[in-house]
Design an enzyme around this catalytic site. Sequence first.
Site, PDB file in Angstrom:
ATOM      1  N   TYR A 172      72.548  52.576 -22.211  1.00  0.00           N
ATOM      2  CA  TYR A 172      72.682  51.135 -22.286  1.00  0.00           C
ATOM      3  C   TYR A 172      71.524  50.598 -21.906  1.00  0.00           C
ATOM      4  O   TYR A 172      71.129  50.561 -20.693  1.00  0.00           O
ATOM      5  CB  TYR A 172      74.014  50.403 -21.981  1.00  0.00           C
ATOM      6  CG  TYR A 172      74.315  50.642 -20.389  1.00  0.00           C
ATOM      7  CD1 TYR A 172      74.234  49.519 -19.664  1.00  0.00           C
ATOM      8  CD2 TYR A 172      74.866  51.690 -20.156  1.00  0.00           C
ATOM      9  CE1 TYR A 172      74.631  49.516 -18.430  1.00  0.00           C
ATOM     10  CE2 TYR A 172      75.213  51.900 -18.634  1.00  0.00           C
ATOM     11  CZ  TYR A 172      75.119  50.980 -17.911  1.00  0.00           C
ATOM     12  OH  TYR A 172      75.509  50.848 -16.580  1.00  0.00           O
ATOM     13  N   HIS A 226      83.166  46.041 -15.133  1.00  0.00           N
ATOM     14  CA  HIS A 226      82.132  45.572 -14.252  1.00  0.00           C
ATOM     15  C   HIS A 226      81.481  44.335 -14.870  1.00  0.00           C
ATOM     16  O   HIS A 226      81.315  44.244 -16.183  1.00  0.00           O
ATOM     17  CB  HIS A 226      81.132  46.506 -14.169  1.00  0.00           C
ATOM     18  CG  HIS A 226      81.515  48.096 -13.384  1.00  0.00           C
ATOM     19  ND1 HIS A 226      80.984  49.085 -13.725  1.00  0.00           N
ATOM     20  CD2 HIS A 226      82.544  48.043 -12.512  1.00  0.00           C
ATOM     21  CE1 HIS A 226      81.799  49.947 -12.849  1.00  0.00           C
ATOM     22  NE2 HIS A 226      82.751  49.480 -12.237  1.00  0.00           N
ATOM     23  N   ASP A 254      85.899  50.811  -8.243  1.00  0.00           N
ATOM     24  CA  ASP A 254      86.758  50.497  -9.419  1.00  0.00           C
ATOM     25  C   ASP A 254      88.390  50.399  -8.961  1.00  0.00           C
ATOM     26  O   ASP A 254      89.080  49.816  -9.559  1.00  0.00           O
ATOM     27  CB  ASP A 254      86.634  51.597 -10.299  1.00  0.00           C
ATOM     28  CG  ASP A 254      85.404  51.314 -11.158  1.00  0.00           C
ATOM     29  OD1 ASP A 254      84.568  50.183 -10.922  1.00  0.00           O
ATOM     30  OD2 ASP A 254      84.945  52.306 -11.702  1.00  0.00           O
ATOM     31  N   LYS A 299      74.460  43.542 -22.952  1.00  0.00           N
ATOM     32  CA  LYS A 299      74.338  45.115 -22.978  1.00  0.00           C
ATOM     33  C   LYS A 299      74.302  45.572 -24.208  1.00  0.00           C
ATOM     34  O   LYS A 299      75.090  45.225 -25.381  1.00  0.00           O
ATOM     35  CB  LYS A 299      75.441  45.802 -22.271  1.00  0.00           C
ATOM     36  CG  LYS A 299      75.513  45.509 -20.618  1.00  0.00           C
ATOM     37  CD  LYS A 299      76.592  46.227 -19.917  1.00  0.00           C
ATOM     38  CE  LYS A 299      76.543  45.866 -18.511  1.00  0.00           C
ATOM     39  NZ  LYS A 299      77.725  46.400 -17.743  1.00  0.00           N
TER      40      LYS A 299
END
Length: 181
Positions: A131, A62, A168, A71
């Site tokens: 995250y 992603h 996905d 991140k």
Amino acid sequence: MQIFPTSLDGVLQITPQVFGDERGYFYESFNARTFAELTGLHPDFVQDNHSRSTRHVLRGLHYQIRRPQGKLVRVTVGEILDVMLDIRRSSPTFGKWQSMRLSAQNKHQLWIPPGFAHGFAVLSEWAEVQYKTTDYWMPEHERCIAWNDPALGIDWELDGPPSLSAKDQQGKPLAQAEVYP
């Protein structure tokens, strides 16, 4: 905290200092001052995310084509194979990927700067991934690169077929994906 460069331009492995005894352990998962001193970076984290997934779940790859997110990724329960893919055309590591095992046991973290596609596969019975991001989630800008793009040849280290979201399953090969300049 120790910082280790990786083979991808800008991606860092972070190993916190853990203080433990017979009662358990303590560590700082993030300290802005120490992070800046060791890396020269000053990320402005605006969102914390927490996911829980079962074995064989694969999430990714992603990214947001506008408002890209840096991140800081860690695992608090279980183990994952974390995968980063450089999709910055101007980068010396464009189109290259790297994977790293992150687990509650090893307590390693990854700093993934803006400009990367990111995903992970759960290797344990289940895993919890946390995250921080440097920009907000913007679903209208979210994109997905095919986890199984043969041109990339990513080894996800799964011992069975992955469990994928509908999003996905629709990922595009890198050659057809929108990327950063």
